[in-house]
Design an enzyme around this catalytic site. Structure first.
Site, PDB file in Angstrom:
ATOM      1  N   LYS A  98      88.777 -40.666  75.075  1.00 53.92           N
ATOM      2  CA  LYS A  98      90.032 -41.296  74.631  1.00 53.92           C
ATOM      3  C   LYS A  98      90.823 -41.854  75.810  1.00 53.92           C
ATOM      4  O   LYS A  98      91.625 -42.770  75.654  1.00 53.92           O
ATOM      5  CB  LYS A  98      90.860 -40.313  73.800  1.00 53.92           C
ATOM      6  CG  LYS A  98      91.302 -39.081  74.535  1.00 53.92           C
ATOM      7  CD  LYS A  98      91.971 -38.102  73.572  1.00 53.92           C
ATOM      8  CE  LYS A  98      92.297 -36.809  74.295  1.00 53.92           C
ATOM      9  NZ  LYS A  98      92.664 -35.731  73.381  1.00 53.92           N
ATOM     10  N   ASP A 175      61.821 -61.496  75.963  1.00 58.14           N
ATOM     11  CA  ASP A 175      63.246 -61.778  76.061  1.00 58.14           C
ATOM     12  C   ASP A 175      63.958 -60.670  75.279  1.00 58.14           C
ATOM     13  O   ASP A 175      63.459 -60.226  74.241  1.00 58.14           O
ATOM     14  CB  ASP A 175      63.540 -63.152  75.442  1.00 58.14           C
ATOM     15  CG  ASP A 175      64.697 -63.840  76.127  1.00 58.14           C
ATOM     16  OD1 ASP A 175      65.319 -63.222  77.010  1.00 58.14           O
ATOM     17  OD2 ASP A 175      64.981 -64.999  75.784  1.00 58.14           O
ATOM     18  N   GLU A 176      65.114 -60.255  75.764  1.00 59.21           N
ATOM     19  CA  GLU A 176      65.789 -59.124  75.098  1.00 59.21           C
ATOM     20  C   GLU A 176      66.287 -59.491  73.709  1.00 59.21           C
ATOM     21  O   GLU A 176      66.584 -58.610  72.905  1.00 59.21           O
ATOM     22  CB  GLU A 176      66.944 -58.606  75.973  1.00 59.21           C
ATOM     23  CG  GLU A 176      68.247 -59.387  75.948  1.00 59.21           C
ATOM     24  CD  GLU A 176      68.199 -60.691  76.750  1.00 59.21           C
ATOM     25  OE1 GLU A 176      67.155 -60.980  77.367  1.00 59.21           O
ATOM     26  OE2 GLU A 176      69.217 -61.407  76.759  1.00 59.21           O
ATOM     27  N   HIS A 264      67.525 -53.144  79.913  1.00 59.04           N
ATOM     28  CA  HIS A 264      68.191 -54.448  79.937  1.00 59.04           C
ATOM     29  C   HIS A 264      69.702 -54.241  79.867  1.00 59.04           C
ATOM     30  O   HIS A 264      70.173 -53.355  79.157  1.00 59.04           O
ATOM     31  CB  HIS A 264      67.715 -55.323  78.764  1.00 59.04           C
ATOM     32  CG  HIS A 264      68.113 -56.750  78.957  1.00 59.04           C
ATOM     33  ND1 HIS A 264      69.384 -57.203  78.677  1.00 59.04           N
ATOM     34  CD2 HIS A 264      67.438 -57.800  79.454  1.00 59.04           C
ATOM     35  CE1 HIS A 264      69.462 -58.480  78.986  1.00 59.04           C
ATOM     36  NE2 HIS A 264      68.297 -58.881  79.459  1.00 59.04           N
ATOM     37  N   GLY A 336      69.208 -66.686  86.045  1.00 59.30           N
ATOM     38  CA  GLY A 336      69.264 -67.955  86.767  1.00 59.30           C
ATOM     39  C   GLY A 336      68.492 -67.934  88.070  1.00 59.30           C
ATOM     40  O   GLY A 336      68.774 -68.718  88.989  1.00 59.30           O
ATOM     41  N   GLY A 358      63.153 -66.255  84.097  1.00 56.89           N
ATOM     42  CA  GLY A 358      62.707 -66.896  82.858  1.00 56.89           C
ATOM     43  C   GLY A 358      62.709 -68.399  83.045  1.00 56.89           C
ATOM     44  O   GLY A 358      61.675 -69.038  83.260  1.00 56.89           O
ATOM     45  N   GLY A 359      63.918 -68.981  83.042  1.00 54.80           N
ATOM     46  CA  GLY A 359      64.043 -70.427  83.222  1.00 54.80           C
ATOM     47  C   GLY A 359      63.411 -70.901  84.521  1.00 54.80           C
ATOM     48  O   GLY A 359      62.819 -71.985  84.579  1.00 54.80           O
TER      49      GLY A 359
HETATM   50  C1  1AE Z   1      70.928 -60.312  83.581  1.00 58.72           C
HETATM   51  C2  1AE Z   1      70.031 -60.579  82.410  1.00 58.72           C
HETATM   52  C3  1AE Z   1      69.176 -61.815  82.569  1.00 58.72           C
HETATM   53  C4  1AE Z   1      68.342 -62.104  81.362  1.00 58.72           C
HETATM   54  O1  1AE Z   1      68.312 -61.351  80.436  1.00 58.72           O
HETATM   55  C5  1AE Z   1      67.559 -63.291  81.269  1.00 58.72           C
HETATM   56  O2  1AE Z   1      66.900 -63.477  80.145  1.00 58.72           O
HETATM   57  C6  1AE Z   1      67.480 -64.233  82.252  1.00 58.72           C
HETATM   58  O3  1AE Z   1      66.787 -65.345  82.059  1.00 58.72           O
HETATM   59  P1  1AE Z   1      66.824 -66.539  83.103  1.00 58.72           P
HETATM   60  O4  1AE Z   1      65.974 -66.128  84.272  1.00 58.72           O
HETATM   61  O5  1AE Z   1      68.235 -66.739  83.502  1.00 58.72           O
HETATM   62  O6  1AE Z   1      66.246 -67.721  82.397  1.00 58.72           O
END
Ligand code: 1AE
Length: 410
Positions: A98, A175-176, A264, A336, A358-359
């Site tokens: 609390k 992907d989460e 995650h 990123g 990822g990207g």
């Molecule tokens: C801090 C979590 C980053 C994440 O979950 C994620 O999917 C990143 O993807 P990209 O590398 O930014 O494409």
């Protein structure tokens, strides 16, 4: 009241705003109110057998005087270890239940004595265990994140997995946000990707672990985790702060969950990101996740698309590695990330990390396989201290990545 020895307390430090002349009463109110008492006098709280459960005010320090006559102060309260069970529900409800709703206040430090700490599971595998599973000990690991999973059928997903594996990733994670089972269940994915991983291993000589998103109703997670592990999952991905820390802890305690668990950080910003409320990032994503048994901790790096300031990231990583009864966890700075950021990631967090993208893999002009190769070249160069533009002379994939996203030298 007689004090217990120091290691008989969990110490929590709060940064709060109040009037300076009220600080003592506020601190006493927290110490008593979160243990044996209330906001008003209770006869029972004075009984001798209750007193050993009472919190103590350990320290009060004024940090800043504000223009309105109030002060910013740090107050440390000790809570007797005997008040706790080794669960996050007990730990968090006591130290910031609390109280988390009581004005401007942030939990900024948490010290848990080893006697209590070792009753929590901690990581089953840790850094060494994950590295042993891959047979890679001399460089940062590379993890590729599936992007565009939703809406693809099993064949399409398996083709995406194969492209990523051929690029040289050590781990490939869902992907989460991948929950729907309309196209392929986690069980189907694990089995299909295990076969694909074996095929790519014949070609590249490299092992790759698939981290499957552990999803579904909470009371079914344990069975599913055991099943996915026995079907050949390389690791489990868990949205810990959506499900709860005790869910992670119970999975980590389970001897039949025989694979590493990757935490995650989804939803955790709601806890740590406000400057004057919540709980510091190093506690949320460092201290608590290690205690609960995460082998791998994903967190925002200081440089990409979603960021955590560098000093906070360093404190978080220190909590994952600090000596203690539990194995250290592998940090995975994320969000990123592209190959041009690899040197600064290694400079700030060392080589015992997972470079997670990822990207930065799927957005490579040559596709995901080239994206993976660009990262491998960047990691190799950064470990050997070779500037990325120089390494790019021997890696067309890295050259293309640097041209698209640029780079930062350490
Ligand atoms: C801090 C979590 C980053 C994440 O979950 C994620 O999917 C990143 O993807 P990209 O590398 O930014 O494409």
């Amino acid at each position: 009241m007689r004090r217990l020895p120091n290691d008989a307390y969990v110490y929590a430090t709060y940064r709060l705003v109040d009037r300076e002349d009220k600080l003592k009463a506020r601190a006493d109110g927290i110490a008593v109110g979160l243990t044996v008492g209330s906001w008003t006098d209770l006869p029972a709280a004075k009984q001798a057998q209750v007193q050993k459960h009472c919190g103590v005010v350990e320290r009060m320090e004024t940090v800043e005087h504000l223009a309105d006559g109030q002060v910013v102060a740090d107050i440390t309260i000790g809570y007797p270890v005997i008040n706790f069970t080794p669960t996050f529900s007990a730990l968090l409800t006591t130290v910031f239940g609390k109280l988390s709703m009581d004005g401007i206040i942030k939990l900024i430090a948490l010290h848990i004595p080893d006697a209590l700490r070792q009753q929590f599971p901690g990581p089953k595998f840790g850094v060494q265990g994950v590295r042993d599973r891959l047979g890679v000990h001399d460089r940062p690991l590379l993890m590729s994140i599936f992007k565009s999973c939703i809406g693809n059928n099993l064949d399409e997903l398996t083709a995406h997995f194969t492209e990523q594996a051929l690029g040289g990733a050590d781990l490939i994670k869902d992907d989460e946000i991948f929950f729907t089972e309309a196209y392929a269940t986690p069980e189907e994915r694990v089995q299909a990707y295990a076969k694909a991983a074996e095929r790519t291993r014949q070609e590249t000589g490299k092992r790759v672990l698939y981290a499957v998103n552990l999803t579904g109703p909470v009371f079914e997670l344990r069975e599913r985790a055991r099943r996915l592990a026995s079907l050949g999952a390389g690791a489990l991905l868990l949205n810990v702060y959506a499900y709860g820390l005790d869910v992670l802890a119970d999975l980590a305690r389970d001897p039949e969950v025989t694979v590493p668990i990757m935490a995650h950080p989804a939803v955790s910003g709601a806890l740590y990101a406000a400057p004057h409320h919540g709980i510091s990032a190093d506690i949320v994503l460092g201290e608590l996740l290690r205690l609960a048994g995460a082998d791998i901790v994903i967190y925002p790096s200081p440089y990409g698309s979603v960021t955590l300031p560098r000093e906070e990231g360093e404190r978080l990583v220190a909590a994952l590695r600090r000596p203690g009864p539990h194995k250290p966890c592998l940090p995975a700075p994320s969000a990123g990330i592209h190959p041009g950021l690899v040197p600064v990631l290694l400079r700030d967090f060392g080589t015992d990390i997972i470079v997670n993208a990822g990207g930065g893999i799927h957005g490579h002009p040559g596709g995901a396989t080239a994206g993976g190769r660009a990262f491998c070249a960047a990691i190799d160069a950064a470990v050997r201290g070779i500037p990325l533009p120089q390494a790019a002379e021997n890696s067309p994939a890295l050259a293309q990545a640097l041209q698209k996203w640029g780079y930062r030298e350490a």
